[in-house]
Scaffold this motif. Structure first.
Motif, PDB file in Angstrom:
ATOM      1  N   THR A 270       0.846  -1.189   0.000  1.00  0.00           N
ATOM      2  CA  THR A 270       0.000   0.000   0.000  1.00  0.00           C
ATOM      3  C   THR A 270       0.880   1.238   0.000  1.00  0.00           C
ATOM      4  O   THR A 270       1.901   1.287   0.692  1.00  0.00           O
ATOM      5  N   ARG A 271       0.477   2.221  -0.776  1.00  0.00           N
ATOM      6  CA  ARG A 271       1.219   3.487  -0.798  1.00  0.00           C
ATOM      7  C   ARG A 271       1.282   4.057   0.610  1.00  0.00           C
ATOM      8  O   ARG A 271       0.257   4.188   1.299  1.00  0.00           O
TER       9      ARG A 271
ATOM     10  N   SER B 196      -2.486  -0.978  -3.010  1.00  0.00           N
ATOM     11  CA  SER B 196      -2.001  -0.729  -4.366  1.00  0.00           C
ATOM     12  C   SER B 196      -1.726  -2.009  -5.149  1.00  0.00           C
ATOM     13  O   SER B 196      -1.963  -2.083  -6.354  1.00  0.00           O
TER      14      SER B 196
ATOM     15  N   ARG C   3      -1.749  -5.064 -10.124  1.00  0.00           N
ATOM     16  CA  ARG C   3      -1.792  -3.637  -9.796  1.00  0.00           C
ATOM     17  C   ARG C   3      -3.246  -3.207  -9.610  1.00  0.00           C
ATOM     18  O   ARG C   3      -3.926  -2.786 -10.544  1.00  0.00           O
TER      19      ARG C   3
ATOM     20  N   LYS D  51      -4.719  -0.723  -8.285  1.00  0.00           N
ATOM     21  CA  LYS D  51      -5.099   0.657  -8.593  1.00  0.00           C
ATOM     22  C   LYS D  51      -5.495   0.790 -10.060  1.00  0.00           C
ATOM     23  O   LYS D  51      -6.350   1.595 -10.421  1.00  0.00           O
TER      24      LYS D  51
ATOM     25  N   ASP E 246       1.777   3.400  -5.812  1.00  0.00           N
ATOM     26  CA  ASP E 246       0.794   3.864  -6.791  1.00  0.00           C
ATOM     27  C   ASP E 246       1.450   4.503  -8.011  1.00  0.00           C
ATOM     28  O   ASP E 246       0.761   5.044  -8.878  1.00  0.00           O
TER      29      ASP E 246
END
Length: 231
Positions: free
Chosen positions: A72-73, A85, A99, A101, A182
């Motif tokens: 995760t970002r 993410s 991915r 996102k 991200d």
């Protein structure tokens, strides 16, 4: 020095013919930086479309065991949190980086997460499943959390880095953990980091099962917080 194999382990001799692995109930973090670094040496595939996800999931569900993790970002502001993410899922030889996102939680990814036939090995899976649930609803399938099972042989550490150092005498670098997951394009270092984390869970679980079945280890309990490197 970077090593992408599992040939470096700590052992103590039992006699002239046999060797027994040494484990610690708690691994001294100060020793980790002295260890050789391990990285995933297989193929890494970045998944960006539903069609790619379908092919990846078909392959993954044909494998006997999988390693899983998420990224995760990071947020550096209080009260600001980002959605997960990346979902990384690895076999022994190939790691797929979904991915999320870009692709979201496709029906095939949900199929993978809900599968009840292939064991999916991870660490702190409650957290991973929780962040994935924020993207889409699903019923978790066959997941095995290493944090729960290492206790069976007396190991108390919970972090992947400490567990890998303890079981294999090698270091998993965490240098990429707080990078931007991200980003439009993941760097090679990010991809290697993500793949190594997922793949290493397979190695840990298989070694844990081997040691439980054979008793081929000796557990040293650290009482004063100081560990001596006896490898």
């Amino acid at each position: 020095m970077i090593i992408n194999s599992l040939l470096f382990c700590n052992f103590v001799p039992r006699n002239d013919l046999e060797m027994k692995k040494i484990l610690y109930n708690k691994y001294d973090k100060a020793l980790i930086n002295t260890l050789p670094q391990v990285v995933f040496g297989g193929r890494i595939e970045v998944i960006l479309t539903p069609a790619e996800a379908e092919k990846a999931v078909k392959y993954l569900l044909s494998q006997p065991i999988l390693g899983v993790d998420t990224e995760t970002r990071p947020s550096f502001k209080k009260g600001v949190n980002h959605r997960v993410s990346l979902l990384q899922v690895s076999s022994h030889d190939i790691c797929f980086l979904f991915r999320l996102k870009h692709i979201g939680m496709s029906s095939d990814i949900i199929k993978l997460l809900e599968d009840t036939t292939v064991p999916k090995i991870g660490l702190s899976l409650t957290d991973d499943i929780s962040v994935l649930h924020k993207v889409a609803d699903f019923t978790p399938g066959y997941f095995i959390d290493l944090q729960k099972h290492v206790k069976e042989i007396g190991v108390e550490d919970l972090s992947l880095q400490k567990l890998y150092a303890n079981f294999f005498g090698m270091k998993i670098s965490k240098a990429q953990r707080l990078t931007n997951w991200d980003a439009d394009i993941l760097s090679d270092k990010q991809k290697q980091y993500a793949a190594t984390d997922a793949w290493s869970c397979i190695n840990l679980y298989e070694e844990l099962i081997r040691l439980e079945q054979t008793g081929d280890y000796e557990l040293i309990k650290i009482k004063d917080g100081i560990q001596t490197d006896i490898s």
